[in-house]
Design a protein around this motif. Structure first.
Motif, short mmCIF file in Angstrom:
data_model
loop_
_atom_site.label_atom_id
_atom_site.label_comp_id
_atom_site.label_asym_id
_atom_site.label_seq_id
_atom_site.Cartn_x
_atom_site.Cartn_y
_atom_site.Cartn_z
N GLU A 125 -3.60 5.92 6.85
CA GLU A 125 -2.22 5.66 6.45
C GLU A 125 -1.43 6.94 6.57
N LYS A 129 -8.87 -1.04 7.52
CA LYS A 129 -7.92 0.07 7.42
C LYS A 129 -8.54 1.35 7.96
N GLN A 151 0.85 -1.18 0.00
CA GLN A 151 0.00 0.00 0.00
C GLN A 151 0.89 1.24 0.00
N SER A 157 -9.17 -2.51 1.59
CA SER A 157 -9.41 -1.69 2.78
C SER A 157 -9.62 -2.57 4.01
N GLN A 158 -9.53 -3.90 3.81
CA GLN A 158 -9.69 -4.83 4.91
C GLN A 158 -8.87 -6.09 4.64
N TYR A 193 -4.92 -0.11 11.41
CA TYR A 193 -6.11 -0.94 11.24
C TYR A 193 -6.88 -0.99 12.56
#
Length: 121
Positions: free
Chosen positions: A40, A37, A19, A30-31, A59
């Motif tokens: 970031e 998530k 990512q 996203s998971q 997360y």
């Protein structure tokens, strides 16, 4: 069959390389498992984080709570960053300051949240 905690955290550690800026295999996920998530680190090309090759992702997991996965130093940074920390005791490195700044941002203002850290370097 459930995944062990150590394996689960290793997968989240590996995902930090997939990512953000310079992503390896960007899945856009996203998971991962039950980990959703949250955020970031800064991935704008002009950011201090990108300039320092820093990346982290946070997360939320129903079992383990908040987890931050830190990407390790890139191969070209091993000598100037890792050796300076490991053998010279120099903790005045951009990545360390950025890691603390990201941790503080995820932790929020009260500083009392339990956060699980995983990652490399």
């Amino acid at each position: 069959m459930s995944t062990s905690k150590d394996l689960y955290l290793a997968i989240l550690s590996m995902d930090a390389y997939n990512q953000g800026c310079g992503a390896g295999i960007n899945t856009g996920a996203s998971q991962i498992g039950n980990a959703v998530k949250l955020s970031e680190s800064d991935i704008r090309p002009e950011s201090d984080a990108v300039a320092a090759s820093f990346y982290a992702v946070a997360y939320s997991d129903p079992t383990y709570g908040t987890i931050i996965s830190y990407r390790g130093t890139d191969q070209g940074e091993l000598v100037p960053v890792d050796l300076a920390i490991s053998y010279g005791g120099s903790y005045n490195q951009a990545q360390i300051a950025l890691a603390q700044k990201y941790f503080d941002a995820v932790d929020g203002s009260d500083g009392t949240s339990a956060i699980l850290l995983t990652g490399h370097s």
